[in-house]
Design a protein around this motif. Sequence first.
Motif, short mmCIF file in Angstrom:
data_model
loop_
_atom_site.label_atom_id
_atom_site.label_comp_id
_atom_site.label_asym_id
_atom_site.label_seq_id
_atom_site.Cartn_x
_atom_site.Cartn_y
_atom_site.Cartn_z
N ALA A 747 0.83 -1.21 0.00
CA ALA A 747 0.00 0.00 0.00
C ALA A 747 0.87 1.26 0.00
O ALA A 747 0.56 2.24 -0.69
N ASN A 748 1.96 1.21 0.75
CA ASN A 748 2.88 2.35 0.80
C ASN A 748 3.47 2.64 -0.58
O ASN A 748 3.55 3.81 -1.01
N ILE A 749 3.88 1.60 -1.31
CA ILE A 749 4.47 1.78 -2.64
C ILE A 749 3.44 2.37 -3.60
O ILE A 749 3.71 3.35 -4.31
N PHE A 750 2.24 1.79 -3.60
CA PHE A 750 1.21 2.30 -4.51
C PHE A 750 0.72 3.69 -4.10
O PHE A 750 0.41 4.51 -4.96
N LEU A 751 0.67 3.95 -2.81
CA LEU A 751 0.27 5.28 -2.34
C LEU A 751 1.27 6.34 -2.79
O LEU A 751 0.89 7.44 -3.20
N THR A 752 2.55 5.98 -2.74
CA THR A 752 3.59 6.89 -3.23
C THR A 752 3.34 7.27 -4.69
O THR A 752 3.47 8.43 -5.07
N LEU A 753 3.02 6.26 -5.49
CA LEU A 753 2.82 6.49 -6.93
C LEU A 753 1.50 7.20 -7.22
O LEU A 753 1.46 8.14 -8.02
N VAL A 754 0.42 6.76 -6.58
CA VAL A 754 -0.90 7.33 -6.86
C VAL A 754 -0.98 8.79 -6.41
O VAL A 754 -1.54 9.64 -7.10
N ASN A 755 -0.41 9.10 -5.25
CA ASN A 755 -0.52 10.45 -4.70
C ASN A 755 0.46 11.45 -5.31
O ASN A 755 0.55 12.59 -4.85
N ARG A 756 1.18 11.04 -6.33
CA ARG A 756 2.03 12.01 -7.04
C ARG A 756 1.16 13.03 -7.76
O ARG A 756 1.65 14.10 -8.12
N SER A 757 -0.08 12.70 -7.98
CA SER A 757 -1.04 13.66 -8.53
C SER A 757 -2.43 13.26 -8.05
O SER A 757 -2.76 12.08 -8.02
N PHE A 758 -3.21 14.27 -7.67
CA PHE A 758 -4.60 14.01 -7.28
C PHE A 758 -5.55 14.32 -8.43
O PHE A 758 -6.76 14.44 -8.24
N TYR A 759 -4.97 14.46 -9.64
CA TYR A 759 -5.78 14.74 -10.83
C TYR A 759 -5.39 13.83 -11.99
O TYR A 759 -6.24 13.15 -12.58
#
Length: 835
Positions: A747-759
């Motif tokens: 989850a930490n790895i994917f959260l790092t990637l997903v939250n690089r942009s909220f758009y």
Amino acid sequence: MAVENLGIDGLTDAQVERSRKTNGANSFAYKETNGFLDALKGILKEPMILLLLVASSIYFISGNFGDGIFMVAAIVLVGSISLYQDSRSRKALEKLKNLTEPNCQVIRNGKVVEIPSEELVVGDSLIVEEGTMVPADGTIVHSNDFSVDESILTGESLSVFKDVSSTDNTIFSGTTVASGLAIAVVTAIGNHTQLGKIGNSLNTIEDEKTPLELQIANFVKQMALWGGLTFLLVWGINYFNSRDVLDSLLKALTLAMSILPEEIPVAFTTFMALGAWRLMKLGVVVKQMKTVETLGSATVICTDKTGTLTQNKMSLARLFSMKAARVVSLEESLNNEEKELITIAMWASEPIPFDPMETALHQAYGKHTDVDERPNYHMIHEYPLGGKPPMMTHVFENRAGQRIIAAKGAPEALIQGSHLSAEEKRSIYSTIEELGKQGFRLLGVGQALFEGNDFPQYQQDFKFEFKGLVAFYDPPKENIPQVLKDFNTAGINVKLVTGDNAATAVAIAKEIDFIGYDKCMSGDELMQLTDAELQERVTDTQVFSRMFPEAKLRIINALKVNNEVVAMTGDGVNDGPALKAAHIGIAMGKKGTEIAKQAASLILVDDDLSKMVDAIAMGRKIYTNLKKAIQYIISIHIPIILTVFIPLALRWSFPSIFSPSHVILLELIMGPTCSIIYENEPMEKNTMNKRPRPFTTTFFNFNELITSIVQGLIITLASLSVYQYAVAQSLDEDTTRTMVFMVLIVANIFLTLVNRSFYYSLWTTLRYKNNLVALIIGITIALTTSLLFVPPLTAFFEFSTLNVDQLFVCLLAGSISVLWYEVVKWGKRLGAKEN
């Protein structure tokens, strides 16, 4: 009258070296600081480090030396990371400090040279002029129209006029020059100056924290308080159930460590300091870290004209002599009346010119005169620039007693003080309008006759003969039209605030495609409005002409009342109040006075307004990335807290699923992500196409952070679901722990990637240029693999090697718990297209 005509040669290089060896450097040295030791002391006071020390002590006391040694290693590692980040921040800020150290002008070897103020030595011939700060104590040997503000030493707000013949002909370090120019021989530097002698009081002054720093510090303190209360509660409950003091203490410490968001203040300091350093590399010197965060909120920029929108070359381009009654170019053949006009305008200038227009007049005089009379005359009286409209007058005399009384200033001021017929006034005003529409900056020139030494108190009391007009042309900078377009695209309103007359201001504004150039207001008109009327008019008015300090300040305050975040450019002494009042005061690095630079919060090193576009973009990027980092921290802390607390509180099959060692392991993996990856993130492509963000009073807005809370709760749901799945499969505690840990890592790895942009989607952000993403994630995967498949590590952390099915469950749960947000982002993009 150049410096070489004054007979002042200054020190030689050899004399400078001897003086430096004898008297030292021109710097204040009071309290010695050691950045490394101070940082180390600060780290040892951090709550997380204190908790780690307690945990390691308990492990050693209970005989668990393996965990104890790991805790000590964790302390060293966490401390090293903190020291590294602190070092990066300190070095960045030290570079900024060195860059903002003022320079000064001295005469050495018979030539005027510019040196850093710290290199000034006793005996130097120091030149100080309007708007500069005096860098050392000295005795005046030459001056013209010189006054100094000594309020820093005396508390007296009125400036004091001084010259060679004054009873007090000394200048003091730390004071500021209010008008004119002086040359002084340096008598004291550094700690030996008057300011230096009282400077020990500086030891007791602590640097104040910015509002954002205080908000973050308060947030962390509140979390620490909740952590402390939860720690006591959990310790009490566990001790009541087990009667084991040390075991209960360890379980309580585990939860307390999971609650502390110690990465937030580290991330804030790192982002602000490195952001200021990155801005410095762009040519923007930020004097206060809080300005970096404010930049992204700017909604209005009030810019002056000369040197900001224009090149500040101020070439003398046209002449209008009353006797010749014609407008001529300097390239044409000049008659005697026109040469006389240049001569009178030159005498009305400072003997040692530092203003571009006065420099141009001295150069034109040298070119068009047959005999240079400047060495033969000396100034016997002067009237500084003053009045509304402003003008200045100088009285020169030679050895034969012949006098020249010359004045220049706003044409209206000279017209008022001269005897002119109605027809002559119409001719002058017609010429002013004609030249103004062509974008020329105009000065009126006059000459007076006066016998005796009982000079009038006010220069306006002289009876002047109006000699004519001198017109200067300052061409716009080539990049200004594009800069204005960039501001407009970013939703930032630009207003022109200038001392020029309306015709000149509008002509230049029209030439550079300034939006709203036809909506103009003068300073006198502005001062007649009430505050309420001005607040309404200031919204639509784009060009403000014939501005003076009080009018500029009213513009800034009116815009602020209208909830605008105001940036203001300025370079002169009179710009100081407005620069100070603006949310973002912007001083010019080359033509800006020291007073302007002191009042401003940032400095454009090359006087290039396009750098403000870069600075605002950087401010928006830093704020966005900092918000991403903090949202990431909160999102990942929630599942750690709840995964530790819920099994413990509800007495599940394996209540102590994580020990302090596991929590600190997660913290070590998370730390680099928030402060290294996100700080290095590039600016998103739509950043400068958005309107400025609202200037909110708090960073921790619930509406902004609701996404993080939901993300954290869903990750928690995934980790606890896998926990219950493992229990349902009758798996042992080590396997359950490993699977829950793996869910959090995935989850930490994917959260790092997903939250690089909220758009933008994950596929878009994967193409962002940030080499640290692959590096940090690669290290995380390598470390996790070692924990699963290297037996000593697996045994130490009480993990077990998972099979393929178990790994698949962890990967699936961890990824889905984060990737759902990609659907939300897709909805945002779809909604934006429809709108």
